[in-house]
Structure formats: structure tokens, C-alpha cells
Design a protein around this motif. Sequence first.
Motif, mmCIF file in Angstrom:
data_model
loop_
_atom_site.group_PDB
_atom_site.id
_atom_site.type_symbol
_atom_site.label_atom_id
_atom_site.label_comp_id
_atom_site.label_asym_id
_atom_site.label_seq_id
_atom_site.Cartn_x
_atom_site.Cartn_y
_atom_site.Cartn_z
ATOM 1 N N LYS A 110 41.997 51.213 -58.945
ATOM 2 C CA LYS A 110 41.841 51.864 -57.640
ATOM 3 C C LYS A 110 43.070 52.718 -57.302
ATOM 4 O O LYS A 110 42.946 53.818 -56.759
ATOM 5 N N THR A 111 44.250 52.205 -57.634
ATOM 6 C CA THR A 111 45.492 52.930 -57.378
ATOM 7 C C THR A 111 45.489 54.283 -58.085
ATOM 8 O O THR A 111 46.076 55.257 -57.602
ATOM 9 N N GLN A 112 44.808 54.323 -59.251
ATOM 10 C CA GLN A 112 44.763 55.554 -60.041
ATOM 11 C C GLN A 112 43.487 56.365 -59.782
ATOM 12 O O GLN A 112 43.113 57.223 -60.564
ATOM 13 N N ASN A 113 42.849 56.029 -58.642
ATOM 14 C CA ASN A 113 41.662 56.765 -58.172
ATOM 15 C C ASN A 113 40.514 56.756 -59.185
ATOM 16 O O ASN A 113 39.774 57.733 -59.315
ATOM 17 N N GLU B 24 36.960 55.232 -60.146
ATOM 18 C CA GLU B 24 35.828 54.570 -59.489
ATOM 19 C C GLU B 24 35.517 53.261 -60.188
ATOM 20 O O GLU B 24 35.271 53.234 -61.400
#
Length: 292
Positions: free
Chosen positions: A28-31, A33
Motif C-alpha cells: 500500500k505504501t508503494q501505491n 493495488e
Amino acid sequence: MIAVLMGGNSAEREVSLESGEAVYIALKTQNIECFKFDWNGDNLADLWSKKFDQAFIVLHGRGGEDGFIQKKLEDRNITYTGSDSRSSKNCMNKATTKTIWKENDLPLAPSVVSNANEPIPSITFPLPWAVKPTLEGSSIGISKVTDQSQLNEALALAWKYDQNALIERWIEGDEYTVSILNNKALPVIKIVANRGFYDYKSKYHSDDTQYLCPCGLPETDEKHLQSIALRAFKAMNASNWGRVDFIIDKNQKIYLLEINTVPGMTSHSLVPMAAKAEGISFDELVLNILND
């Protein structure tokens, strides 16, 4: 969309949930999905109802590390992290692993397998012995037998987890572990457990266990250990990532212990620690595993 598969119904469920949460946050931190999926052993229909094209497997122990979930994903042509179903099954079984390693002339302590429904086989190697279930990880169900009279109790404990138990010569020495990431051996870690041996509590709940990286071995010895780990990993047809554990005795003789195809990814875990020593952050480690 990435499904982070965590939880499970094995004895390592608690650790898997912690590992899965860490992986989920890193994605999530690295966007990227993704969603978390807590598999409890009988809710796969819920997973198949979701849309995703890759699974990040952080299920430790049975169901997640023994080829079961891998085969289910293969049947649906869904890609996933880690070793394939056949390799996972072989690696999870300590007796099978030892057989394959022996065929590949890798360094092992002598052992026999004892089935709960059969007479105990003859044991020709000296005490003490390690007695452990063939299908559990994280040192669950393991006993140290220092006298023949303790064997039945140790086997009874191991058989609670699996009908087959491995009886192995107990090697006194220093414990080391080598993490593998995309066909490369990461820096060796030495494990110093104040509880006497590196059991479940030492692995996940003790703040007294020391992890030394650099491990203190001369560079040539560290490279030798890394080369054995890679040989052991490849002999099992393992892939992507994993961890190989060793003991080195007082005479500097090396013994392979076991292989883990879905190692822990918690704050106490060794693969993230080895990756950090190589200059790989936790977020980068997760991406490396995902994108191999």
C-alpha cells in the motif's frame, strides 16, 4: 490487483497474520493495488469471488507452505510468489527434504522417520536426539531427547502434529541461516538463542534472542555457507525466495537443518534482516519477491 494471503489454520497462524500485515502495508505504501485475505481453511470460495491477478503468499505452515494453496492457484492460472506446488510440498516435509539433500551429497545429520502406527525403527546414532514432526515449521513440536526413556514422550508430542516424526542426531553448535532472494544468497545471520535452542518462543516472542549480521564467520566460510544454501535451495527446485538453516558444530562441520519456502516477514524475521544488511529495504524486498 494483488491478494495478500495470510492467516491460515496451521500452528503458525498468528505469525502469518503479522507477516501478512507487514507485506500489505509495504504494498500500500508503494501505491500497489492490493487487499488482505485471511484464509481460515474453508473460505476459498470467498477468495475466488474477488478479482485479482496475483497472490502474495504469506501463509506459513500447512495449507500455505505445503503446496496446497499453490496448487489451487495453479489450477486457476493465477500467478503467485514463491515456489511451485510440488517444490513447496517437498520442502515442507522434513523427511523428503533430507532424502533429496542426501541424494545431492549435501551435509546432514543422521536421522530416521518414525510412524505413529508402526514400531519405532532402530536408531544407530548416539544421543542426544532431536524429535520433530515432519510437517511443521517454526520449531513447533520439537523435543530434545537426552535419554532413551524420554523418546516415547517426545514422539507423542510430535505425533500430535503429524503421524510421522523425524528422529535426528542432535547437533550441538552455532545456528546460522541463509536467506535466498531471486537466486542470490543474502548475508548470513548467526542466531544466538538464550533459551538453549531456537524454538518457537525464541523466534517470535523473545527479546533475548540475538541475531548477528555480520555473522562473524571469515569471508571464505560465509561464502561457503551461502554456496551450500544455494545448492540446497536448487536441489529442492525451490524458487523466488526462501531461507535455509544450518548448524556448525565445534569442529566447524556444517549440517543442513531445513528449508523454508514462505519465511516470516515480521519484525523478528530473518529474511528482512538479511535483506537490510544487503541494502534492501523492507518495501524493496516485498517488490523483489513480487516481481521475480
